[in-house]
Design a protein around this motif. Structure first.
Motif, PDB file in Angstrom:
ATOM      1  N   GLN A 173      16.342 -20.509 -37.089  1.00  0.00           N
ATOM      2  CA  GLN A 173      15.200 -19.990 -36.342  1.00  0.00           C
ATOM      3  C   GLN A 173      15.553 -18.695 -35.607  1.00  0.00           C
ATOM      4  O   GLN A 173      14.762 -17.743 -35.577  1.00  0.00           O
ATOM      5  N   GLU A 174      16.748 -18.640 -35.025  1.00  0.00           N
ATOM      6  CA  GLU A 174      17.181 -17.425 -34.347  1.00  0.00           C
ATOM      7  C   GLU A 174      17.348 -16.268 -35.327  1.00  0.00           C
ATOM      8  O   GLU A 174      17.045 -15.119 -35.001  1.00  0.00           O
ATOM      9  N   LEU A 175      17.811 -16.561 -36.524  1.00  0.00           N
ATOM     10  CA  LEU A 175      17.994 -15.514 -37.525  1.00  0.00           C
ATOM     11  C   LEU A 175      16.657 -15.016 -38.069  1.00  0.00           C
ATOM     12  O   LEU A 175      16.518 -13.831 -38.386  1.00  0.00           O
ATOM     13  N   VAL A 176      15.678 -15.886 -38.179  1.00  0.00           N
ATOM     14  CA  VAL A 176      14.325 -15.435 -38.560  1.00  0.00           C
ATOM     15  C   VAL A 176      13.783 -14.499 -37.484  1.00  0.00           C
ATOM     16  O   VAL A 176      13.155 -13.480 -37.780  1.00  0.00           O
ATOM     17  N   GLY A 177      14.042 -14.845 -36.220  1.00  0.00           N
ATOM     18  CA  GLY A 177      13.637 -13.957 -35.129  1.00  0.00           C
ATOM     19  C   GLY A 177      14.312 -12.607 -35.224  1.00  0.00           C
ATOM     20  O   GLY A 177      13.675 -11.557 -35.070  1.00  0.00           O
ATOM     21  N   LEU A 178      15.619 -12.620 -35.478  1.00  0.00           N
ATOM     22  CA  LEU A 178      16.366 -11.374 -35.630  1.00  0.00           C
ATOM     23  C   LEU A 178      15.811 -10.545 -36.778  1.00  0.00           C
ATOM     24  O   LEU A 178      15.665  -9.320 -36.656  1.00  0.00           O
ATOM     25  N   ALA A 179      15.504 -11.190 -37.887  1.00  0.00           N
ATOM     26  CA  ALA A 179      15.040 -10.467 -39.075  1.00  0.00           C
ATOM     27  C   ALA A 179      13.706  -9.770 -38.821  1.00  0.00           C
ATOM     28  O   ALA A 179      13.564  -8.570 -39.095  1.00  0.00           O
ATOM     29  N   HIS A 180      12.727 -10.508 -38.316  1.00  0.00           N
ATOM     30  CA  HIS A 180      11.407  -9.886 -38.155  1.00  0.00           C
ATOM     31  C   HIS A 180      10.512 -10.529 -37.113  1.00  0.00           C
ATOM     32  O   HIS A 180       9.630  -9.854 -36.559  1.00  0.00           O
ATOM     33  N   ALA A 181      10.692 -11.808 -36.817  1.00  0.00           N
ATOM     34  CA  ALA A 181       9.716 -12.504 -35.979  1.00  0.00           C
ATOM     35  C   ALA A 181       9.689 -11.968 -34.546  1.00  0.00           C
ATOM     36  O   ALA A 181       8.620 -11.912 -33.929  1.00  0.00           O
ATOM     37  N   ASN A 182      10.839 -11.567 -34.003  1.00  0.00           N
ATOM     38  CA  ASN A 182      10.849 -11.055 -32.633  1.00  0.00           C
ATOM     39  C   ASN A 182      10.109  -9.723 -32.541  1.00  0.00           C
ATOM     40  O   ASN A 182       9.307  -9.506 -31.620  1.00  0.00           O
ATOM     41  N   ALA A 183      10.370  -8.817 -33.479  1.00  0.00           N
ATOM     42  CA  ALA A 183       9.672  -7.528 -33.469  1.00  0.00           C
ATOM     43  C   ALA A 183       8.180  -7.706 -33.697  1.00  0.00           C
ATOM     44  O   ALA A 183       7.353  -7.055 -33.038  1.00  0.00           O
ATOM     45  N   THR A 184       7.815  -8.602 -34.611  1.00  0.00           N
ATOM     46  CA  THR A 184       6.398  -8.857 -34.861  1.00  0.00           C
ATOM     47  C   THR A 184       5.718  -9.416 -33.629  1.00  0.00           C
ATOM     48  O   THR A 184       4.597  -9.036 -33.286  1.00  0.00           O
ATOM     49  N   ARG A 185       6.404 -10.319 -32.946  1.00  0.00           N
ATOM     50  CA  ARG A 185       5.842 -10.896 -31.712  1.00  0.00           C
ATOM     51  C   ARG A 185       5.603  -9.825 -30.662  1.00  0.00           C
ATOM     52  O   ARG A 185       4.538  -9.784 -30.019  1.00  0.00           O
ATOM     53  N   ALA A 186       6.560  -8.902 -30.470  1.00  0.00           N
ATOM     54  CA  ALA A 186       6.395  -7.844 -29.479  1.00  0.00           C
ATOM     55  C   ALA A 186       5.227  -6.927 -29.834  1.00  0.00           C
ATOM     56  O   ALA A 186       4.425  -6.557 -28.965  1.00  0.00           O
ATOM     57  N   LEU A 187       5.102  -6.561 -31.098  1.00  0.00           N
ATOM     58  CA  LEU A 187       3.994  -5.708 -31.522  1.00  0.00           C
ATOM     59  C   LEU A 187       2.663  -6.429 -31.381  1.00  0.00           C
ATOM     60  O   LEU A 187       1.661  -5.835 -30.968  1.00  0.00           O
ATOM     61  N   ARG A 188       2.646  -7.718 -31.705  1.00  0.00           N
ATOM     62  CA  ARG A 188       1.404  -8.485 -31.596  1.00  0.00           C
ATOM     63  C   ARG A 188       0.966  -8.608 -30.132  1.00  0.00           C
ATOM     64  O   ARG A 188      -0.222  -8.479 -29.819  1.00  0.00           O
ATOM     65  N   GLU A 189       1.909  -8.851 -29.237  1.00  0.00           N
ATOM     66  CA  GLU A 189       1.555  -8.964 -27.819  1.00  0.00           C
ATOM     67  C   GLU A 189       1.034  -7.632 -27.284  1.00  0.00           C
ATOM     68  O   GLU A 189       0.142  -7.609 -26.431  1.00  0.00           O
ATOM     69  N   THR A 190       1.575  -6.523 -27.781  1.00  0.00           N
ATOM     70  CA  THR A 190       1.068  -5.208 -27.393  1.00  0.00           C
ATOM     71  C   THR A 190      -0.374  -5.037 -27.861  1.00  0.00           C
ATOM     72  O   THR A 190      -1.224  -4.516 -27.122  1.00  0.00           O
ATOM     73  N   GLU A 191      -0.670  -5.481 -29.066  1.00  0.00           N
ATOM     74  CA  GLU A 191      -2.038  -5.420 -29.586  1.00  0.00           C
ATOM     75  C   GLU A 191      -2.983  -6.278 -28.743  1.00  0.00           C
ATOM     76  O   GLU A 191      -4.082  -5.842 -28.381  1.00  0.00           O
ATOM     77  N   PHE A 192      -2.579  -7.499 -28.429  1.00  0.00           N
ATOM     78  CA  PHE A 192      -3.428  -8.407 -27.665  1.00  0.00           C
ATOM     79  C   PHE A 192      -3.717  -7.852 -26.271  1.00  0.00           C
ATOM     80  O   PHE A 192      -4.841  -7.953 -25.769  1.00  0.00           O
ATOM     81  N   LEU A 193      -2.695  -7.282 -25.636  1.00  0.00           N
ATOM     82  CA  LEU A 193      -2.908  -6.706 -24.307  1.00  0.00           C
ATOM     83  C   LEU A 193      -3.907  -5.572 -24.381  1.00  0.00           C
ATOM     84  O   LEU A 193      -4.783  -5.439 -23.514  1.00  0.00           O
ATOM     85  N   SER A 194      -3.820  -4.757 -25.419  1.00  0.00           N
ATOM     86  CA  SER A 194      -4.756  -3.651 -25.579  1.00  0.00           C
ATOM     87  C   SER A 194      -6.186  -4.154 -25.728  1.00  0.00           C
ATOM     88  O   SER A 194      -7.118  -3.603 -25.129  1.00  0.00           O
ATOM     89  N   ARG A 195      -6.364  -5.202 -26.504  1.00  0.00           N
ATOM     90  CA  ARG A 195      -7.716  -5.743 -26.689  1.00  0.00           C
ATOM     91  C   ARG A 195      -8.293  -6.240 -25.369  1.00  0.00           C
ATOM     92  O   ARG A 195      -9.489  -6.095 -25.107  1.00  0.00           O
ATOM     93  N   ALA A 196      -7.435  -6.809 -24.548  1.00  0.00           N
ATOM     94  CA  ALA A 196      -7.901  -7.321 -23.257  1.00  0.00           C
ATOM     95  C   ALA A 196      -8.236  -6.191 -22.288  1.00  0.00           C
ATOM     96  O   ALA A 196      -9.010  -6.379 -21.345  1.00  0.00           O
ATOM     97  N   ASN A 197      -7.665  -5.013 -22.523  1.00  0.00           N
ATOM     98  CA  ASN A 197      -7.839  -3.891 -21.595  1.00  0.00           C
ATOM     99  C   ASN A 197      -8.827  -2.830 -22.062  1.00  0.00           C
ATOM    100  O   ASN A 197      -8.952  -1.792 -21.444  1.00  0.00           O
TER     101      ASN A 197
END
Length: 307
Positions: free
Chosen positions: A276-300
């Protein structure tokens, strides 16, 4: 009663009947290299830093990269004297590169489009980060870059404009890239941003443990360059994992595309990193950060734009 307590042969201890073949032996467990190869066959790598090739010669396209790469942020970095015009030229060059490689690359502006590109067998190309000097001290320029598809801006220093710019980036959905920033800039930026920061070319060794802890609280992703020395890179990632958390580890790029990421992931498996940590390292952590940035923008979106 004694008979009930007597040991009886189990299926595993009952001898096979004469003439019957022995049951097949269990296959040996996979070694770390085989496990890493299997994981990366199923999980693409999102790279935080891709450079434009020197020319768009059709014979050199698509650009050389690791086989495991499934998404890339394309650097729009310019020299200080190039400014906005230089950045626009780089955006145009990335678009031309994608157009020249339609079976290999696809532009993506959201995390949903990133996933769709991967599902279609393409490598997702995201625009950014843009150089701080290419903003010209103008929030209007910031918004124009976003309208052109840019999704990250590098912030190497912090002043009054930077504070306002970070708030505007949160509002419209631009990731704050703190690559190259000193620890004071990182602290001040994290005190303002409400979205996870990215460090697309992270140098964790230049940051003290407490700053790594602040990045962990922010949910930032430190995207580390992978070299042909997997042990040295694993040492850096181990520190990120310990001080910031495994959710903050990411990949910038590899200096040895032919080797790819299998040697590093095998080394991390030997060090006890979970799948699970390696999946995060590969792409899931970066995707999560970008997705949270998108969600915050929609709320604002109903908030007024900065001057």
């Amino acid at each position: 009663m004694a008979e009930l307590l007597d040991d009886h042969p189990t299926l595993s201890t009952v001898p096979a009947a004469a003439g019957e073949p022995d049951p097949p032996e269990a296959p040996p467990p996979l070694d770390e290299t085989a496990r890493a190869r299997a994981l990366l066959a199923a999980q693409h790598v999102t790279e935080g830093h891709a450079e434009l090739p020197g020319s768009l010669d059709p014979e050199d396209l698509p650009p050389v990269r690791a086989a495991e790469a499934g998404a890339q942020l394309w650097s729009l970095h310019t020299e200080s004297d190039e400014g906005v015009v230089g950045t626009l030229r780089r955006i145009d060059s990335v678009r031309a590169l994608v157009a020249a490689c339609p079976e290999d690359l696809r532009l993506a502006y959201t995390t949903s489009e990133l996933a769709h590109a991967r599902n279609c067998g393409r490598v997702a190309a995201l625009l950014g980060p843009v150089s701080w000097t290419a903003l010209g001290g103008s929030a209007a320029t910031l918004r124009a870059y976003h309208a052109l598809g840019v999704r990250a801006v590098n912030l190497p220093r912090f002043d009054r404009f930077a504070r306002d710019a970070v708030r505007e980036m949160n509002r419209i959905g631009l990731a704050v890239d703190l690559s190259g920033a000193d620890q004071d800039t990182v602290r001040r930026a994290l005190a303002v941003t409400r979205a996870p920061a990215l460090l697309t070319r992270a140098a964790p060794e230049a940051l003290p443990d407490d700053v790594l802890g602040l990045l962990g609280e922010n949910g930032a992703v430190l995207m580390v360059t992978v070299t042909d020395d997997p042990a040295a890179v694993a040492d850096v990632l181990d520190r990120v994992r310990t001080e910031a958390g495994p959710h903050c580890a990411g990949v910038s790029h590899t200096t040895a595309p032919a080797l790819g990421y299998v040697p590093l992931f095998a080394e991390l498996l030997r060090r006890g990193w979970t799948a699970q940590e390696l999946v995060g390292l590969a792409h899931a952590n970066a995707t999560r950060a970008l997705r949270e940035t998108e969600f915050l923008s929609r709320a604002n979106r109903i908030r007024p734009a900065a001057a």
